[in-house]
Structures are given as C-alpha cells and as structure tokens.
Design an enzyme around this catalytic site. Sequence first.
Site, PDB file in Angstrom:
ATOM      1  N   HIS A  46     -11.789  13.473  -0.166  1.00 51.86           N
ATOM      2  CA  HIS A  46     -11.933  12.062   0.185  1.00 51.86           C
ATOM      3  C   HIS A  46     -12.073  11.813   1.685  1.00 51.86           C
ATOM      4  CE1 HIS A  46     -11.445   7.772  -0.108  1.00 51.86           C
ATOM      5  NE2 HIS A  46     -10.311   7.767   0.556  1.00 51.86           N
ATOM      6  N   GLU A  56      -6.176   3.336  -5.257  1.00 48.69           N
ATOM      7  CA  GLU A  56      -4.729   3.494  -5.290  1.00 48.69           C
ATOM      8  C   GLU A  56      -4.073   2.266  -5.909  1.00 48.69           C
ATOM      9  OE1 GLU A  56      -3.271   5.880  -1.861  1.00 48.69           O
ATOM     10  OE2 GLU A  56      -2.155   4.069  -1.394  1.00 48.69           O
ATOM     11  N   ARG A 106      -3.489  11.327   5.995  1.00 51.67           N
ATOM     12  CA  ARG A 106      -3.723   9.944   6.386  1.00 51.67           C
ATOM     13  C   ARG A 106      -3.151   8.987   5.363  1.00 51.67           C
ATOM     14  NH1 ARG A 106      -7.555   5.990   4.899  1.00 51.67           N
ATOM     15  NH2 ARG A 106      -8.894   7.384   3.700  1.00 51.67           N
ATOM     16  N   PHE A 156       0.829  -1.197   0.000  1.00 50.70           N
ATOM     17  CA  PHE A 156       0.000   0.000   0.000  1.00 50.70           C
ATOM     18  C   PHE A 156       0.868   1.253   0.000  1.00 50.70           C
ATOM     19  CE2 PHE A 156      -4.305   1.543   0.808  1.00 50.70           C
ATOM     20  CZ  PHE A 156      -5.031   0.481   0.297  1.00 50.70           C
ATOM     21  N   LEU A 170     -14.219   7.274  -6.727  1.00 47.32           N
ATOM     22  CA  LEU A 170     -12.837   6.943  -6.430  1.00 47.32           C
ATOM     23  C   LEU A 170     -12.296   5.849  -7.352  1.00 47.32           C
ATOM     24  CD1 LEU A 170     -10.794   7.653  -4.115  1.00 47.32           C
ATOM     25  CD2 LEU A 170     -11.360   5.410  -3.226  1.00 47.32           C
ATOM     26  N   GLN A 190      -8.176  15.672   3.117  1.00 50.09           N
ATOM     27  CA  GLN A 190      -7.445  14.865   2.141  1.00 50.09           C
ATOM     28  C   GLN A 190      -8.125  14.869   0.775  1.00 50.09           C
ATOM     29  OE1 GLN A 190      -6.934  10.304   2.422  1.00 50.09           O
ATOM     30  NE2 GLN A 190      -4.885  11.139   2.700  1.00 50.09           N
ATOM     31  N   HIS A 227      -7.917  12.903  -2.638  1.00 54.21           N
ATOM     32  CA  HIS A 227      -7.385  11.658  -3.192  1.00 54.21           C
ATOM     33  C   HIS A 227      -6.941  11.933  -4.631  1.00 54.21           C
ATOM     34  CE1 HIS A 227      -7.117   7.500  -4.511  1.00 54.21           C
ATOM     35  NE2 HIS A 227      -7.264   7.103  -3.265  1.00 54.21           N
ATOM     36  N   ARG A 238      -0.433  10.689  -0.676  1.00 50.31           N
ATOM     37  CA  ARG A 238      -1.552  11.262  -1.427  1.00 50.31           C
ATOM     38  C   ARG A 238      -1.473  12.771  -1.591  1.00 50.31           C
ATOM     39  NH1 ARG A 238      -6.471   7.677   1.125  1.00 50.31           N
ATOM     40  NH2 ARG A 238      -5.874   5.763   0.051  1.00 50.31           N
TER      41      ARG A 238
HETATM   42  C1  LIG Z   1     -14.687   5.527  -1.300  1.00 51.98           C
HETATM   43  C2  LIG Z   1     -13.910   5.381  -0.015  1.00 51.98           C
HETATM   44  C3  LIG Z   1     -12.971   4.357   0.112  1.00 51.98           C
HETATM   45  C4  LIG Z   1     -12.240   4.213   1.288  1.00 51.98           C
HETATM   46  N1  LIG Z   1     -11.324   3.173   1.396  1.00 51.98           N
HETATM   47  C5  LIG Z   1     -10.635   3.002   2.552  1.00 51.98           C
HETATM   48  C6  LIG Z   1      -9.712   1.895   2.715  1.00 51.98           C
HETATM   49  O1  LIG Z   1      -9.528   1.082   1.813  1.00 51.98           O
HETATM   50  N2  LIG Z   1      -9.060   1.761   3.888  1.00 51.98           N
HETATM   51  C7  LIG Z   1      -9.248   2.636   4.919  1.00 51.98           C
HETATM   52  O2  LIG Z   1      -8.634   2.447   5.955  1.00 51.98           O
HETATM   53  N3  LIG Z   1     -10.121   3.670   4.800  1.00 51.98           N
HETATM   54  C8  LIG Z   1     -10.815   3.882   3.655  1.00 51.98           C
HETATM   55  N4  LIG Z   1     -11.702   4.937   3.540  1.00 51.98           N
HETATM   56  C9  LIG Z   1     -11.978   5.775   4.691  1.00 51.98           C
HETATM   57  C10 LIG Z   1     -12.921   5.062   5.648  1.00 51.98           C
HETATM   58  O3  LIG Z   1     -13.842   4.285   4.928  1.00 51.98           O
HETATM   59  C11 LIG Z   1     -13.731   5.999   6.513  1.00 51.98           C
HETATM   60  O4  LIG Z   1     -12.928   6.972   7.038  1.00 51.98           O
HETATM   61  C12 LIG Z   1     -14.336   5.240   7.684  1.00 51.98           C
HETATM   62  O5  LIG Z   1     -15.068   4.151   7.206  1.00 51.98           O
HETATM   63  C13 LIG Z   1     -15.215   6.113   8.532  1.00 51.98           C
HETATM   64  O6  LIG Z   1     -15.937   5.267   9.397  1.00 51.98           O
HETATM   65  P1  LIG Z   1     -16.679   5.736  10.664  1.00 51.98           P
HETATM   66  O7  LIG Z   1     -16.831   4.486  11.452  1.00 51.98           O
HETATM   67  O8  LIG Z   1     -15.982   6.828  11.332  1.00 51.98           O
HETATM   68  O9  LIG Z   1     -18.078   6.344  10.172  1.00 51.98           O
HETATM   69  P2  LIG Z   1     -19.087   6.068   8.971  1.00 51.98           P
HETATM   70  O10 LIG Z   1     -18.894   4.738   8.385  1.00 51.98           O
HETATM   71  O11 LIG Z   1     -19.047   7.247   8.084  1.00 51.98           O
HETATM   72  O12 LIG Z   1     -20.499   5.999   9.681  1.00 51.98           O
HETATM   73  C14 LIG Z   1     -21.152   7.046  10.313  1.00 51.98           C
HETATM   74  C15 LIG Z   1     -22.321   6.502  11.089  1.00 51.98           C
HETATM   75  O13 LIG Z   1     -22.922   7.529  11.849  1.00 51.98           O
HETATM   76  C16 LIG Z   1     -24.296   7.546  11.639  1.00 51.98           C
HETATM   77  N5  LIG Z   1     -24.749   8.925  11.792  1.00 51.98           N
HETATM   78  C17 LIG Z   1     -24.213  10.045  11.241  1.00 51.98           C
HETATM   79  N6  LIG Z   1     -24.907  11.124  11.623  1.00 51.98           N
HETATM   80  C18 LIG Z   1     -25.898  10.693  12.447  1.00 51.98           C
HETATM   81  C19 LIG Z   1     -26.943  11.341  13.165  1.00 51.98           C
HETATM   82  N7  LIG Z   1     -27.147  12.649  13.103  1.00 51.98           N
HETATM   83  N8  LIG Z   1     -27.779  10.574  13.893  1.00 51.98           N
HETATM   84  C20 LIG Z   1     -27.615   9.234  13.955  1.00 51.98           C
HETATM   85  N9  LIG Z   1     -26.636   8.587  13.307  1.00 51.98           N
HETATM   86  C21 LIG Z   1     -25.794   9.305  12.562  1.00 51.98           C
HETATM   87  C22 LIG Z   1     -24.489   6.982  10.272  1.00 51.98           C
HETATM   88  O14 LIG Z   1     -25.768   6.444  10.144  1.00 51.98           O
HETATM   89  C23 LIG Z   1     -23.417   5.908  10.239  1.00 51.98           C
HETATM   90  O15 LIG Z   1     -23.894   4.745  10.863  1.00 51.98           O
HETATM   91  C24 LIG Z   1     -12.441   5.106   2.360  1.00 51.98           C
HETATM   92  C25 LIG Z   1     -13.383   6.125   2.227  1.00 51.98           C
HETATM   93  C26 LIG Z   1     -14.103   6.281   1.062  1.00 51.98           C
HETATM   94  C27 LIG Z   1     -15.080   7.406   0.943  1.00 51.98           C
END
Ligand SMILES: Cc1cc2nc3c(=O)[nH]c(=O)nc-3n(C[C@H](O)[C@H](O)[C@H](O)COP(=O)(O)OP(=O)(O)OC[C@H]3O[C@@H](n4cnc5c(N)ncnc54)[C@H](O)[C@@H]3O)c2cc1C
Lengths: 565, 397
Positions: free
Chosen positions: A342, A244, A377, A113, A241, A229, A231, A275
């Site tokens: 991103h 990478e 990141r 990676f 997206l 960030q 991407h 990135r």
């Molecule tokens: C396309 C893409 C690809 C990625 N690939 C990678 C990767 O390969 N490896 C890596 O490490 N990272 C990757 N990332 C980054 C990573 O996916 C995210 O940073 C991470 O998943 C964020 O997770 P989280 O648990 O913080 O929140 P999220 O998964 O964003 O979830 C937020 C939660 O909060 C809830 N919520 C929000 N607001 C409210 C509210 N007002 N009331 C009640 N509930 C609410 C939502 O319903 C949801 O359940 C990627 C990101 C993207 C966009």
Amino acid sequence: MPAHDVLILGACLAGQRAALAAADAGATVAILSKVHPVRSHSVAAAGGINAAINPADDWRSHAFDTVKGSDFLGDQDAIEVMCAEAPDEVLHLEHIGVTFHRNETGQMDLRAFGGASMKRTAYVADITGQAILHVLYEQLMKYHERVDRYEEWFTTSLLQDEEGNCTGCIARDIRTGQLEVFTAKNVILATGGAGQCFKPTTNGLICTGDGISMAYRIGAPLMDMEMIQYHPTTLVENGFLITEGARGEGAHLLNADGERFMEKYAPNKMELASRDVVSRAEQTEINEGRGVGPGGVGIYLDITVVPKKRTLEALREIVNIGKDFAGVDITKEPILIRPGQHYIMGGVKTDVNGATPIPGLYAAGEVACVSVHGGNRLGANSLLDTLIFGRRAGEHAAQRAAGISMPEATPLSRVREESAWIDSIIDRPKDGRRVSEIKDDLGTEMNRNVAVFREQDGLTHALETVRRLKEEAKTAYIDDRGTVFNQDVLGAIELGFMLDCAECTVMAALERKESRGAQYRTDFPERNDDEWLKHIDVSRNGDDTPHLSYSPVTITQWQPEERKY
Amino acid sequence: MAETGKPPESYTLRIRRFDPESGAAPYWAEHTIELEPHRSVLEGILQAKGRFDGSIGIRCSCKAAICGSCGVRINGQPGLACHTHIGRAKETSRDGVIEIEPMGNMPVIKDLIVDMDAVHWKKVQRVTPWLINKEPIPEREYLVDRESMVDVTQTMACIQCGACVSDCLSMEVDPLFIGPAALAKAYRFVGDPRDAQQYERLQDLAEDPHGIYDCTHCFKCIEACPKGVAPMNQIMRLRRRAGSDHHISDRNNGERHEAAFVTLVKDHGLLWEAELLPRSHGGNSWFGKFAPKAGLELADSLPVITKAMLRRKVTPMGALKPHKIPSADLKQVQDIYDTVHGRDERLELNLYITGYDEDEAGAQEPAAVAASGGGDGGQTAAEGGQPGMTPEDSPTR
Ligand SMILES: Cc1cc2nc3c(=O)[nH]c(=O)nc-3n(C[C@H](O)[C@H](O)[C@H](O)COP(=O)(O)OP(=O)(O)OC[C@H]3O[C@@H](n4cnc5c(N)ncnc54)[C@H](O)[C@@H]3O)c2cc1C
Ligand code: SF4
Ligand code: SF4
Ligand code: FES
C-alpha cells in the site's frame, strides 16, 4: 529553454502545494508532471487528513501516536514539526475551498482513525484526497500567470553541475516526443511512491518510483527503504483497497474456523491495532492453514455485523467495490481480503525543509523520507506529510533561489546523450524479453519474498531475481516506434526506475536484522533497540550497486518503549 | 462469493487505432484476451497492450474509477474503461466483439487518447474555477451549514473524466457550449456559501449564449457519468438559482422561457407551443407576443413547424389553440404545483444526501456518506447507476 527559480517535478498534493508556496514567496515557478495533475495518485486517498484542530486535542498527542505508530523509528523533530503545523495547514486548505464536512455547529467534523488516541481526522465524505487535489489544482488555475504548468511531461533525468548542485532536469513532452532541458536554481521532487514494484498493489500504474531512482542516480541517499506498508484489507480478487473505516465501524476479521483471531494478537485494540500488527496476524492465520477462499489465501472481512443501515450510510464506497469488483453484497456475506502492498515509508532522505544532501535538490511527499513515518505510517498521516513538507520545501527553495544566480545552461551534448539513450530503447531488436513480462516477474517476486514476513533465504532470492531482471531489462524490447504518446518507451524507462527502488528495498531489508514496524524478520523476530534503533541509508556506488550506511534516529521527548495495542 | 473465482473466458476487443505520424486514416485492430467476466475492459486493454501490442495508446492509472484517465466509448457508449465489466461489455456489443473508441467532442491525439486540454480544460478554466473568498477570511474555518458542504460535495465528486462531454448533444451542435462538466464545476462555487460572487457567476453563465440555457436536457451526461455527479441536474440548479432566486433576466431569454414553460403547464396542464415562443421573449404577459425578437425567431422556426405539420406531428389548429386535458387531470397537475410551491424550502436531492440505496434501505437521515466512518483510502468505484439522480429525473430508456 525554460529556466525557473523553482522547478517542481510531480503535480500531486506535495508538488502543487510546493508550487503555490514558492509562488507566494515570490519565486518563478514551473511544475511538471507525467500525467495531468488531477490524475496524480493522491486522488485515491479517501479516509482523511489528521490534525489536532479540536481545542480539546493537543498536537503532542498526535505526535506521540505517530511516534508509537512508527515503532520509534520516526525522527521526532520532524514529527513535531508536522503535527504542530497540521492545524494551520488544514485550516488553510479550508480557506482555499476544500469542502470539509461539518458538524451541527458548522465547524469541521472529525472522525476516528486507527492508531489515534483522539478523533482528529478531517474529511470530505470518502473523497478527501480527491477533494484536496482538485482544490489545489483550482488554485493552480488561479495562479496560471505565476506558475508555468507542463502537463504530460515525463522527467527522464536530473541534471547536476560539476560542483554537485542539482541544476534542473531533462524531460520529454509526451505529446510530441520532444526532449527539453529545464534549468532551475532548485528542483523539488514530488513524484510519489513506488508501489508498482509489487504485484498486486493498491497504488496506481504511475507509482513507479521515478523520483527516488533519479535522485539515487545522481548520488542522493535513500532512507528507510525496507519499510513497506502492507494494508490489512485489500481485495483478494484484484488488490483494491477496502478502507480501514470498515473495521472502524466494527467489522470483524474471521479465519477458516470462524474465529475472531485478533483476540490472540491485539486483545485491546483488536481489529483496530496498527496496520503492521493486523497484517501480520492475518498472514499468520493464512500461513498456518486457517485461511479461507480458494486455496486458503484470504481472510474474511465480515461487515454483516455492522447494522445494514449504517453500512449503507457510512461504507457506501465498499458496498460498491464489493458489488462492482467482487460480485459480493457485503451487507449479506463476508468479503475475501488479505494484506496488500500500500505505501512505502522510505524514500529520498531530507531534512525538515525537504532539502536533500544534494544542494538545490528537495523532495516532499511519498518520494521523500523525512522520516515522519519510520517503520509504519498511521492512516491519514500521509496526506498531511505531503502538504506540510511540500509547503516547507516550496518556501525554503524560494528563499534559497533569492540568494543565488541561475545555473549555466546545460550543454547540448547532454541532451543528445539522453536522446540517444531513449532512441536506443526504441530501436532494440525483438530478441530480449517484453518489458511487461519483466515488470510482472518483479512484482510477483517482491510480493512473495519482501512482504509481511521476511527471512534471509527469501530476501537473498529476491535480490538475485532483481539483479537478474536488471540485466534482462537492458535488452527488453518494446513495440511502439513512434514519438507521439509513446507510452511503451516510458514504460521501459519506468521499469529501470522500479528496479533501482526494488534493489535498495531488498538490500536494506536484508541488512536490518531485527523486527520493527513493517519489517518483520522471522529469523530475527524481536525489536532490538540496542543495535537497530537507527536508519539505514542507501546510496549508489560508482558502479551502480547500493552502498549501505547508518544514521541516528532523532529522539526529542519520547523514549522507545514496548509497543502494545 | 457470487462472482469471485469464476474461470477466465476469452473476449475479443476491437480497438479504434489512429497513428498521427503515419498519415493513414484510423482503423480497427482486434485482439483476443482471457479474463474473468467481472474484470474491467481496461484490464482487457492492458492485457492486449502487454501481450500483443505495446503501442496501443490509452491513458490510465488508478484502475478504480477515481483518477478519471480512462474515458472511452465502449460499444458506442461513453464511460470509464476501468469501470465497465468486460462480461457485461460483451453482452451489450453488437456482434460479441467489444468495440472501444476514443471519446467524442474532443480531437483524437492517438488511438484512445483525446485532447482534453483543447476542449474540456478550456471550458473548466472559463467558469473561474476557484473560490473567491467571502471577506473577512475567518481565523479558523468558515462556519457553514453542514448540508451546504455535503451538497457541493456531489460536484466535488467529479473526476474530470470527460465522459459527459464526449456525448453532450448541445456541444455537438454548439462546440462553444460550456458543457456539462464545467457547469457542474461552476455549481461547486455557486453552491458554496464561502464564495463571495455567486450572483456575478450566475449572471455570467446566464448571459453567455453558450451558458446554462444552452443545454437541451438530453440526459446524456447523467447517463454517462460514472460518479453520480448528474451534471444536467447541476445545470438545472444553476438555472433555478439564476432565475428563481436571483431573478436574473438574461438576454438569452432563458429565464423567461422557463417561466413561460412553467406557467403554461400550470394553466393548461400541457405545453402550448404556440404561446411558448412569444412568452419566452416577452415574458408571461399578454403583450409578450409583440416582442420583436419573438417574431424573428418565429420566422426562423417556420420551416421546422411546417415540416412538423407535414408529418402530421402538429395540426394547424392544434398548434394555435391550447391543448386540453380533462379538468380532473388539470386539477391534479395544479395540485403538484401547490405542493411544490407550498414548501418552505426547495427540496433538492443529491448523491450524498439521498439516493436509491438509502431509499431502499429505508434510511431517512440525510448526509449518508458524509457521516462515513474513518478509513485510509478506498478506491472509489461508484455505482453503475446514477445515485445522484432523483427518481423523477431517471431517463426512461
Ligand atoms: C488507495 C489509497 C488510499 C489512500 N488513502 C489515504 C488516506 O486516506 N489518507 C492519507 O493520509 N493517505 C492515504 N494514502 C496515501 C497517500 O494517498 C499517498 O501517499 C500520497 O497521496 C502520495 O502523494 P504524493 O504527493 O507524494 O505523490 P503522488 O500523488 O503519487 O503523485 C506523484 C506525481 O509525480 C508525477 N510524476 C511521477 N513520476 C514522474 C516523472 N518521471 N516525470 C514527471 N512527473 C512524474 C506524477 O505525475 C504525479 O503528479 C492512500 C494511498 C492509496 C494508494
Ligand atoms: S443534458 Fe445538457 S449538458 Fe447534459 S449532455 Fe445533454 S445537452 Fe449536454
Ligand atoms: S461530471 Fe461525471 S462524466 Fe463528467 S467529467 Fe465529471 S465525473 Fe466525468
Ligand atoms: S484508470 Fe480508469 S479512472 Fe483511473
């Protein structure tokens, strides 16, 4: 009225992991989410999750790569915790059922990676985030008697008692429109990032910074908000997206002259530099008139140099994306990409247990800033961050709950106030602007002036725009007058959250007068450790304006050095 | 750049609206929007929502066929709104207007939003959807075959969108049928070598009258699935494991029915309907005919058989006698049996092991995507086709 030891807002990776950990520690737990848990944005993560599980690897090497990736703004104590605990966490995921891919000896396979000095990314094909999220949800279904789930409930505000403790939240049942008070000894925010402040973005429509804003509104400090960030490879067409992995497999980036321009910017790592570096190089080419495609706004990602068989094997995902969403056969022709928003490195400031300075309030995942990502990141470190600090927050909150009593019920007048506020949005006369228009304006402005390159005038313009939109949002109207699944009114509330996040981001970007990680100021192009090796904290003044202060970066083993790729 | 840069065109959407609070019946609302032809139907709906009517209800988030929120019916076909090109949707419409309705088999809450908890998630919960660990749990990872993990990844790829549930024929007839998505989920554990209760799971699903033998092979779920999960194939694999591997002889006669099917075709080259029923109840032996249940079910099916005879689909003689095919053809059929039975291992195709794309390119290696290079992210946009389908399984329509 529900009352729990630990109330988790957000049922994503961070939230579900916290719920399971808190339940294991004996606490009563509720988890609440505005979308069904498996719709959470974590589902989109594809590439994988980092951990030094190979016996030949060392978590310190992982930690150093992370520190360097962060441009030395990451807090090293937190990075050490994350990297040292990573192998056990990933093995735990394997034990509860994640179908990590294996090598010929039946052990977990690891892939290379960006920014990493060793193969240390565990993966499930190209659906790693989805696989982990769904397996955690399997566990939640298993724990159905121990964890109360509130699916499709939207949190509108956090509650605080007179001593300043966080004591729960108010949430709206999206299906009925009913408001409910959730009382809790501890609240863990796991509400994800705020990518929707930008247009385009790789983030889902639900990433509207709700938790960041709600915490900020009750006085929690935010940190590193300027670090956004971009991407390097998102489709010009629609912002999707392109992994990478394409560059990992050897794809080239080409400008209008057909030149592999990364030679000029990162002669060693070329397309695989970190990135922020690659995005900046692309944007420079575009700005200097060497962009390609209509209007010269893009760069060619040339995957035709990768053997076709390998592309079909290893990059199936983007073969499909190219075909479905851009009408391009990537095995035959280059595809038009550009840098796109991103991830947000900043968020609600926490310690290594996920605790914020507000007693009873925790945060984990993209909503939080521990800070393990600092200025930039590394790929595959975010999933790790959500799980490690989700678990730690769950455990710590459960422990804290054991020692205190349930807060008193929130007076009904508070609910009536909230209800009146929401009704007033629904009842607004149609003489203001449409919520969707304001959201579009915000995204466009942020993407123009708070992007890869920033400078004083642009940032000032952005700040003025955000403040104007904030005013306009107060009278913005919606169409839906109903209570059942009124997504329109939730959109108006989300717009308010996004504007808070945007304002803090712009303020912090204006403040940091140097270039570090994702923050590149054309008017201050150098990194300046003497003055700016520190975090910018943002908290709310009584009068709804951001107030800035500084906090030190924690350095344990690695002194800042020049960052070269 | 094939389609990029094409100018926007205008499209008319006809959206099925339902407001549970109004007391009024569902109705259609039309909106005209502008979009490039390769953008998605979801983007069209969001434009209508943003510009004209914010009260249109639809769940969505990722816009890229990965969160599973936006399952709907477009021109009568179930699928994801974000995974359907608006230009193509217009081409497949009856009258140039793109018709968008909520999914079927689930109650509508509002507009395009259906109650997935009441149907889909209940059924998922029914299949004990979590790993029951083999003990002892190792200190490090379980050591398992590379192929086995790749194999269950096809069902892991399910995004729980419900498109397959929407138009499942068996579920229309028997609402209690566990259904395609939940059964695909069940395979994820039955196929997982780390699970300790594969036999118990299979027995449970075979004995349940609404379980694996309740599917009628209609292919609808395979057609509907945007992620190549091919739920029907997973159900067939559950059956093979239950019947051929574990010899679970269930009270639904599913296993005997399949065995009878296979034997009859082998012996006669064609299905012999008159023999199928008794054998399904009594097994492949000659005495099977006298199984009491066979008589009951035969009596039950008499009206159907009579009707078929009246319509000349079946003649009385044809029904009672085995069908005949030329002996050279019969030999060919039997050769197929010999080839398949002669294999050391059962060969099963899978999204991540092989599919059209790899075949086209002549790539022989298994585990195509499993070997995929690094990369942070990538929103999944699986193909419109069904890479998980074996060529033989491909529906003819
Ligand atoms: C396309 C893409 C690809 C990625 N690939 C990678 C990767 O390969 N490896 C890596 O490490 N990272 C990757 N990332 C980054 C990573 O996916 C995210 O940073 C991470 O998943 C964020 O997770 P989280 O648990 O913080 O929140 P999220 O998964 O964003 O979830 C937020 C939660 O909060 C809830 N919520 C929000 N607001 C409210 C509210 N007002 N009331 C009640 N509930 C609410 C939502 O319903 C949801 O359940 C990627 C990101 C993207 C966009
Ligand atoms: S093949 Fe079986 S499971 Fe799939 S839709 Fe038809 S009846 Fe339902
Ligand atoms: S099997 Fe396919 S259609 Fe069915 S829920 Fe899963 S992804 Fe959707
Ligand atoms: S919005 Fe269509 S699947 Fe996520």
